[in-house]
Design an enzyme around this catalytic site. Sequence first.
Site, PDB file in Angstrom:
ATOM      1  N   ALA A 107       0.839  -1.205   0.000  1.00 23.15           N
ATOM      2  CA  ALA A 107       0.000   0.000   0.000  1.00 23.15           C
ATOM      3  C   ALA A 107       0.876   1.258   0.000  1.00 23.15           C
ATOM      4  CB  ALA A 107      -0.917  -0.003   1.224  1.00 23.15           C
ATOM      5  N   GLY A 109       0.175   1.558  -3.370  1.00 24.87           N
ATOM      6  CA  GLY A 109       0.089   0.936  -4.679  1.00 24.87           C
ATOM      7  C   GLY A 109       0.988   1.492  -5.764  1.00 24.87           C
ATOM      8  N   LYS A 111       4.325   1.278  -6.281  1.00 25.67           N
ATOM      9  CA  LYS A 111       5.242   0.270  -6.816  1.00 25.67           C
ATOM     10  C   LYS A 111       4.475  -0.925  -7.374  1.00 25.67           C
ATOM     11  CE  LYS A 111       9.004   1.681  -3.758  1.00 25.67           C
ATOM     12  NZ  LYS A 111       8.236   2.729  -3.055  1.00 25.67           N
ATOM     13  N   ARG A 134      -5.636  -0.028   4.693  1.00 32.75           N
ATOM     14  CA  ARG A 134      -4.647   0.307   3.661  1.00 32.75           C
ATOM     15  C   ARG A 134      -4.731  -0.670   2.493  1.00 32.75           C
ATOM     16  NH1 ARG A 134      -0.248   3.352   4.339  1.00 32.75           N
ATOM     17  NH2 ARG A 134       1.190   1.763   3.538  1.00 32.75           N
ATOM     18  N   CYS A 226      12.119   4.610   2.652  1.00 35.28           N
ATOM     19  CA  CYS A 226      12.139   6.054   2.384  1.00 35.28           C
ATOM     20  C   CYS A 226      12.773   6.755   3.582  1.00 35.28           C
ATOM     21  CB  CYS A 226      10.743   6.593   2.084  1.00 35.28           C
ATOM     22  SG  CYS A 226       9.521   6.297   3.372  1.00 35.28           S
TER      23      CYS A 226
END
Length: 454
Positions: A107, A109, A111, A134, A226
Amino acid sequence: MSLPEKFVERLVGEMGEAEARALCEALEGEPPASIRLNPCKPTLEVEGERIPWSRYGVRLASRPSFTADTRFHAGAYYVQEAGSQFVGHLLEPYDMEGAVLLDMCAAPGGKTTLYSTLVGRDGLVVANEIVRNRAMVLADNVRKWGMGNVVVTNNDPRHLAAFGNFFDVVAVDAPCSGEGMFRKDAQAREEWSENAVRMCAARQSEILDRAWEALRPGGVLIYSTCTFNTVENEGVLHAFGERVGDDLVEAETAGCDPQWGIVEGREGVFRTFRFYPHRTCAEGFFAAVARKRESGARRSVPKARRRVMNDAGGDVRRELSRWVTEPDEMRFAEVAGTYYVYRARAYEEVRRLSESLSVVCSGVAMGQVFGGKLKPDPALAFFCGLNREAVPCTDLPQEEALKYLRKQELQAPLFAEGVNLVCCDGYALGFAKRVSNRVNNLYPNSLRILKTDL
């Protein structure tokens, strides 16, 4: 809100004062806007600069109102940060057509939809999200993308690991402390702590272990976050490498132009790639890739817990066939009263997964059949393999299309009697049904525009 003090101190220690200052200044700036085009939808012309590591990525000159863009709602593009699109570049050396790929933490979505494009019509993406709400958002985004080659699941990673040596690629976009999102997410700054970093690293390690069990010998493992810190990135990979030992080998990778500003490195056999906002026009992102050594280990599939999919036949199959462009390449099945369409080459894989996992959606929901006629599901409108001649097509002007997306009243004279495919500028948005002077707006509530000031 200012950057966390401990975060800044760590950056200075790891990067030096000048680099850390440059990064912190970048994190206080405006984030760039990037999208990724959907090649299975009508060609979309947009103003912007091509993202060099992404075949369909475009960096926009300014951030538009995506909510007011009917093409966004039609799945013509996905709003995806430029750095996160790099995972597609990592898979360029491999023939991905027809691959079976697991997106372990999928989630919302971004990728997943990228991977569904890469594996092609005959490939399969299993997109898992452990948090139920999610997972529902993920399912909506997958439906809009329209490839029809994704199974969205809502499972603990241990349940995916039960499919041992099953997947050609496993991608782990691990839940992390989110340091790379500080520029555009104030909540990420507020929730950050050194303890949260350690907790994330422990969770990431557990997910990686389950991903490894699901990956077939010779398969590709992608790990990404990230966040900037080495604890959640190199630290997690180092410990993982020690656990799996010589079974982890180097992967072939596509080249990186030095002008892209990506910082390349290594952690054992992993090739690593870092995106810093002061070096690249992207948010903070970390990615790494390696492979599982070839061996004679065989697939293992859990014993089926239930029968879920029932093949459609006879008159029902004939009715469903007229709604798709390549019926001979498809399989049709009934699941809990709704009919679905699947690519024939992936059908058995989907069936095996559905018999053991908690599946939110798979393939493309076609709808229900009453009196020999299909009442179409909204998802069918987004399907790239939809036969648009199955029902009348109504191409609405922009303002009327936005009314449709808000689930407001529509003008009956614009529609043919009965079910209509609703489009705007050639992009399909959903279905509506005209009954005399009234139009039933069939757009799903989960997708409708809630804003009134567009």
